[in-house]
Write an enzyme that holds these catalytic residues in place. Sequence first.
Site, PDB file in Angstrom:
ATOM      1  N   LYS A  11     -20.692 -77.526   8.993  1.00 40.75           N
ATOM      2  CA  LYS A  11     -20.807 -76.430   9.955  1.00 40.75           C
ATOM      3  C   LYS A  11     -21.959 -75.469   9.613  1.00 40.75           C
ATOM      4  CE  LYS A  11     -15.880 -76.446  11.241  1.00 40.75           C
ATOM      5  NZ  LYS A  11     -14.679 -75.598  11.489  1.00 40.75           N
ATOM      6  N   TYR A  51     -14.651 -79.123  21.508  1.00 41.15           N
ATOM      7  CA  TYR A  51     -13.411 -78.431  21.127  1.00 41.15           C
ATOM      8  C   TYR A  51     -12.485 -78.176  22.319  1.00 41.15           C
ATOM      9  CZ  TYR A  51     -14.850 -77.597  16.284  1.00 41.15           C
ATOM     10  OH  TYR A  51     -15.180 -77.745  14.963  1.00 41.15           O
ATOM     11  N   PHE A  59      -8.587 -68.582  19.085  1.00 40.18           N
ATOM     12  CA  PHE A  59      -9.777 -68.803  18.263  1.00 40.18           C
ATOM     13  C   PHE A  59     -10.826 -69.668  18.954  1.00 40.18           C
ATOM     14  CE2 PHE A  59      -6.656 -72.058  16.967  1.00 40.18           C
ATOM     15  CZ  PHE A  59      -7.400 -73.224  17.095  1.00 40.18           C
ATOM     16  N   ARG A  87      -9.765 -85.739   5.293  1.00 41.15           N
ATOM     17  CA  ARG A  87      -8.931 -84.528   5.426  1.00 41.15           C
ATOM     18  C   ARG A  87      -8.532 -84.006   4.033  1.00 41.15           C
ATOM     19  NH1 ARG A  87      -8.626 -82.364  10.596  1.00 41.15           N
ATOM     20  NH2 ARG A  87      -6.519 -81.625  10.204  1.00 41.15           N
ATOM     21  N   THR A  93      -7.265 -76.073   6.455  1.00 41.04           N
ATOM     22  CA  THR A  93      -8.161 -75.327   7.351  1.00 41.04           C
ATOM     23  C   THR A  93      -8.441 -73.921   6.817  1.00 41.04           C
ATOM     24  OG1 THR A  93      -7.160 -76.518   9.196  1.00 41.04           O
ATOM     25  CG2 THR A  93      -8.426 -74.553   9.753  1.00 41.04           C
ATOM     26  N   ARG A 104     -13.174 -76.953   0.999  1.00 47.66           N
ATOM     27  CA  ARG A 104     -12.920 -75.598   1.498  1.00 47.66           C
ATOM     28  C   ARG A 104     -12.524 -74.638   0.379  1.00 47.66           C
ATOM     29  NH1 ARG A 104     -10.193 -78.115   6.841  1.00 47.66           N
ATOM     30  NH2 ARG A 104     -11.917 -77.836   8.294  1.00 47.66           N
ATOM     31  N   ASN A 114     -15.453 -72.335   7.668  1.00 47.18           N
ATOM     32  CA  ASN A 114     -14.751 -73.198   6.710  1.00 47.18           C
ATOM     33  C   ASN A 114     -15.476 -74.509   6.429  1.00 47.18           C
ATOM     34  OD1 ASN A 114     -14.154 -74.540   9.059  1.00 47.18           O
ATOM     35  ND2 ASN A 114     -11.930 -74.518   8.804  1.00 47.18           N
ATOM     36  N   HIS A 117     -15.823 -79.846   9.550  1.00 48.12           N
ATOM     37  CA  HIS A 117     -14.845 -80.366  10.513  1.00 48.12           C
ATOM     38  C   HIS A 117     -14.599 -81.824  10.146  1.00 48.12           C
ATOM     39  CE1 HIS A 117     -12.958 -81.681  14.273  1.00 48.12           C
ATOM     40  NE2 HIS A 117     -13.714 -82.756  14.136  1.00 48.12           N
ATOM     41  N   GLU A 128     -14.542 -88.805  18.839  1.00 48.16           N
ATOM     42  CA  GLU A 128     -15.510 -87.828  18.326  1.00 48.16           C
ATOM     43  C   GLU A 128     -16.800 -88.521  17.885  1.00 48.16           C
ATOM     44  OE1 GLU A 128     -13.567 -85.477  15.325  1.00 48.16           O
ATOM     45  OE2 GLU A 128     -12.284 -84.480  16.786  1.00 48.16           O
TER      46      GLU A 128
END
Length: 141
Positions: A11, A51, A59, A87, A93, A104, A114, A117, A128
């Site tokens: 990100k 998203y 959010f 993950r 998250t 993270r 964070n 993704h 995706e």
Amino acid sequence: MAIERTLSIIKPDAVAKNIIGEVLTKFEKNGLRVVAAKMLHLSRKQAEGFYEVHIGKSFYQPLVDFMISGPVLVQVLEGENAVIMNRNIMGATDPKKADPGTIRADFADSIEANVVHGSDSIDNAKQEIAFFFKPEEIYSR
Ligand code: AMP
């Protein structure tokens, strides 16, 4: 063990902090392989589309604004159980709840900024990946 593919996005906060390499190292050290990658500065339309599952949540708009605030590195990661593996490598998250050693826990400033993704299921990973990459842009061994 199933060889899977998953979508990862580094990100804007992580790109701005110049830690792309450190994030990719976490994937590689945990057995995942980058089989496609591109740097993009998402348009609002792209971020909103990506998203759209979160439309209506509090959010959603801040998330879209954040995701277009600077460039991102979009990648396809491949490896055994890549979806769940990614993950686990990312951590929770909310970085305050992320296990030590996860991306993270090590690098994220907040639940919004964070760092990464990652797709949350095999079906979503397929969608995706197709959102960002043509089949011929993904390396196949
Ligand atoms: P996900 O689709 O699960 O990756 O969620 C998208 C992103 O929205 C997360 O990575 C966070 O950056 C953000 N997010 C999710 N839940 C919250 C929340 N409760 N508050 C603020 N941001 C959130």
